[in-house]
Design an enzyme around this catalytic site. Structure first.
Site, PDB file in Angstrom:
ATOM      1  N   SER A 551       8.472   9.409  58.314  1.00 57.21           N
ATOM      2  CA  SER A 551       9.505   9.428  59.130  1.00 57.21           C
ATOM      3  C   SER A 551       9.278  10.324  60.546  1.00 57.21           C
ATOM      4  O   SER A 551       8.709   9.971  61.294  1.00 57.21           O
ATOM      5  CB  SER A 551      10.691   9.962  58.177  1.00 57.21           C
ATOM      6  OG  SER A 551      11.862   9.979  58.714  1.00 57.21           O
ATOM      7  N   HIS A 666      14.185   3.553  53.216  1.00 47.34           N
ATOM      8  CA  HIS A 666      13.410   4.504  54.073  1.00 47.34           C
ATOM      9  C   HIS A 666      12.366   5.336  53.195  1.00 47.34           C
ATOM     10  O   HIS A 666      11.289   5.840  53.492  1.00 47.34           O
ATOM     11  CB  HIS A 666      14.479   5.494  54.392  1.00 47.34           C
ATOM     12  CG  HIS A 666      13.846   6.642  55.482  1.00 47.34           C
ATOM     13  ND1 HIS A 666      13.118   6.133  56.663  1.00 47.34           N
ATOM     14  CD2 HIS A 666      13.723   7.884  55.424  1.00 47.34           C
ATOM     15  CE1 HIS A 666      12.532   7.052  57.364  1.00 47.34           C
ATOM     16  NE2 HIS A 666      13.148   8.154  56.593  1.00 47.34           N
TER      17      HIS A 666
END
Length: 691
Positions: A551, A666
């Site tokens: 991320s 995610h």
């Protein structure tokens, strides 16, 4: 298949770094599920699979990691509601998972008698949906109803359904919402505060709800009454109720940006703004208003420092009084790591030199009393209340790199702890040692980092070493126990390093804000300084040093790779943010402009383009080998970042591997088997590159 076939590299690299992204030749890879894009993904998955899955130890490693992730002796983490504790559980038999419950008394037993509330595998099969568990919200204080959140494939967008805990099923004609990024909270048994996609114009530029309404049972959602309408360029809006008996309040929160918000007290149709700094977090704890400060606050004739925790009588505050008690003040080495509320106390988790301690605060006869809690003086401590409104019991989680995570039941006012559960020993800790060092960054700042290695490690620069970092969003990187890391890396001769660089929260808001926006380079400099320190002390050397991050950490390793490719021989870049020219146009990207800046503003794009990995990789440079991983179902960081970076690097002739999970959100994986695959690929790649 639409890609580079039949086109020369020289033709493709001419527009490799377009000024505004409009002429980006790889823009088509942002088309999330187009046939051409998915064909491209599958082709690269096949290349990655053939190489890494073909290694002699891959199958055994994947099987071992699957065994670890599915181990039935893992800690079943729980939350309490109305006399039961609830747990969501996945294993090899229940791939999608079971939501189940038992009593606290039975939970204390070695083998609790669990009652299944909802079987997600059965539900997914019956409805022919790829359901992934996204949590539940209980009707407080003791209601028999809850809201269940389900995600298709693991994304942030959820379907919401009302569930009857006693009947064990969804409520016919109950509250239900279609898939959306949403915020849904109970106000009482017949009312919800709903922020969702109400149609055109109802979502912010960041893709979150702009409108929050009160929805009454038995009425169509279209007839819900307006509570608040935020601006299109705000991040989001939500509303909620504090259910503490005797201190019930309803609030509306306008999230202006990632670090700025307004809070309103609701009384019927009237909203009264809470007079707090926009960058501060505020909430009520019984009769007190508690405020966490991200910047200095001059008010009431005093200045309360950045990083402090302050409290005032809520009723008197609303009448204009500004007399605060200071509950926590940071130092040069300490910060506030977390706050939990029990029936009579606040529990503060504090960090000092990236080590936790706990304090109890009780408001007695108008004064706050502090008691230091005797707790393990190593690793990471996490606190969560059993029942914030009705009990002074709390869970304490203790973890470090080499000691399996343990869960204890504690009581406010006492240092006695009852051991409840412990993670299995997945690898022998005896050979290893943990040390904490400091590197000196480019501007002289001292940056701490942890090293986990075999006691017999020779400082000869030949040790396969992976350096992990994050450095953003005020998130602290603390010691943790991982059977995956132990088995897949340490037990195979690797050294693991965790860096506490600026941008994180290890030393409070100041540490975070030191790397915001135009100061972002400091986070990269810190990370590079740790790498150089490892090389200087011969823990490793460039041929044996790899970096890994996900991320925002994917942005970190992308920047480190493009700025100092000479330092590394392997890069694992997970669910990354890489194209800083277009990040704000992709999914939730606009919500992070408070962290990175706005590329539409010339002066901000000027500094963004200097480190944007997608704009700083060139055909005439040699880069370490890269493995990029992402998920098609990641609806937070668009997989287009990783896809386009791979396409660009391939066009320039660089050696890169790519793996995209077709579901997983995610987190990159939707179940334990997918996690085992992802980590087996990752650590196989690292070991092949670095040993």
């Amino acid at each position: 298949m639409r890609h580079l076939i039949g086109e020369s590299i020289s033709e493709m690299v001419k527009p490799a770094h377009p000024a505004d992204g409009a002429d980006d030749p790889h823009l088509w890879l942002e088309e999330l599920t187009s046939a051409a894009a998915l064909d491209w993904v599958r082709a690269r998955n096949a290349v990655c699979g053939r190489e890494l899955e073909g290694k002699p130890d891959f199958a055994a490693l994947r099987e071992r990691l699957g065994t670890i992730l599915n181990d039935k002796a893992r800690i079943p983490w729980v939350s309490e509601h109305a006399g039961h504790v609830y747990n969501f559980w996945r294993d090899a038999t229940h791939v999608r998972g079971l939501w189940r419950r038992t009593t606290l008394a039975d939970y204390r037993a070695e083998a609790p008698d669990w009652h299944t509330v909802l079987d997600l595998d059965l539900l997914a099969g019956a409805e022919q949906e790829n359901w992934v568990w996204a949590g539940a919200s209980f009707l407080r204080p003791a209601g028999a109803r809850c809201l269940v959140f389900l995600s298709r494939g693991g994304g942030d967008a959820h379907v919401v359904r009302e569930f009857d805990l006693d009947a064990g099923g969804f409520v016919a004609a109950g509250f239900a919402l279609p898939e959306s990024k949403c915020s849904v909270r109970w106000l009482d048994a017949g009312r919800l505060a709903v922020a969702t996609d109400f149609g055109p114009g109802s979502m912010t530029a960041s893709g979150y709800p702009r409108i929050v309404k009160e929805w009454r049972r038995g009425t169509p959602l279209a007839e819900a009454s307006m509570l608040f309408e935020a601006r299109a360029d705000d991040l989001s809006v939500s509303a909620y109720k504090v259910f503490t008996p005797g201190f019930e309040h309803e609030f509306v929160e306008r999230q202006i940006g990632f670090y700025s918000s307004e809070l309103f007290l609701r009384s019927g149709a009237a909203l009264t703004r809470i007079d707090k700094p926009d960058d501060a977090n505020a909430y009520t704890v019984r009769d007190q208003l508690v405020i966490e400060l991200r910047s200095d606050w001059p008010v009431g004739g005093r200045t309360y420092p950045q990083g402090a925790l302050v409290a005032a009588d809520f009723a008197r505050f609303m009448q204009g009084e500004r007399d605060f008690a200071v509950l926590f003040t940071p130092s040069a080495t300490s910060s506030l790591d977390g706050v939990a509320m029990t029936a009579s106390a606040l529990l503060l988790t504090e960090l000092d030199k990236v080590k936790n301690r706990i304090a109890e605060l009780r408001h007695v006869r108008g004064k706050w009393q502090r008691r230091e809690v005797t707790a393990p003086a190593f690793g990471a401590l996490e606190v969560s209340a059993l029942d914030p409104a009705g009990s002074d019991q709390y869970f304490l989680t203790v973890s470090d790199f080499l000691t399996p995570t343990s869960l204890y039941l504690c009581q406010v006012g006492s240092d006695r702890r009852q051991a409840l559960k412990a993670m299995p020993v997945f690898f022998s800790a005896k050979p290893y040692i943990v040390r904490q060092f400091e590197a000196v960054s480019k501007d002289g700042t001292r940056v701490p980092y942890f090293v986990v290695m075999d006691r017999k490690t020779r400082m000869d620069g030949r040790n396969p070493t992976v350096l992990y970092g994050y450095g953003g969003f005020e998130i602290s990187m603390k010691p943790f126990y991982s059977g995956v890391t132990g088995e897949a890396w340490l037990a195979r001769g690797g050294v693991y390093v965790l860096a506490n660089i600026r941008g994180g929260g290890e030393f409070g808001p100041r540490w975070h804000q030191a790397a915001l926006k135009d100061q972002r380079q400091r986070a990269f400099d810190d990370f590079i300084a740790v790498a150089q320190d490892l090389i200087e002390h011969k823990v490793s050397s460039p041929p044996h040093l790899g970096i890994m991050g996900g991320s925002n950490g994917g942005l970190l390793v992308g920047a480190a790779m493009t700025q100092r490719p000479d330092l590394f021989n392997a890069v694992v870049c997970q669910v990354p943010l890489l194209d800083m020219r277009r990040y704000h146009k992709l999914l939730a990207g606009a919500s992070w402009m408070g962290e990175y800046g706005d590329p539409e503003l010339a002066h901000e794009w000027e500094y963004l383009q200097r480190y944007s990995p997608y704009h700083n990789v060139f055909s005439d440079k040699r880069y370490p080998r890269v493995l990029l991983t992402t998920s098609t179902r990641d609806d937070r960081v668009h997989p287009g970042h990783a896809r386009k970076m791979v396409a660009l690097m391939e066009a320039q002739g660089h050696d890169v591997l790519y793996w995209e999970n077709l579901e997983g959100g995610h987190a990159g994986a939707a179940n334990n088997d997918q996690q085992a695959q992802m980590w087996a690929l990752t650590y196989t790649f690292l070991l092949e590159q670095l040993r």
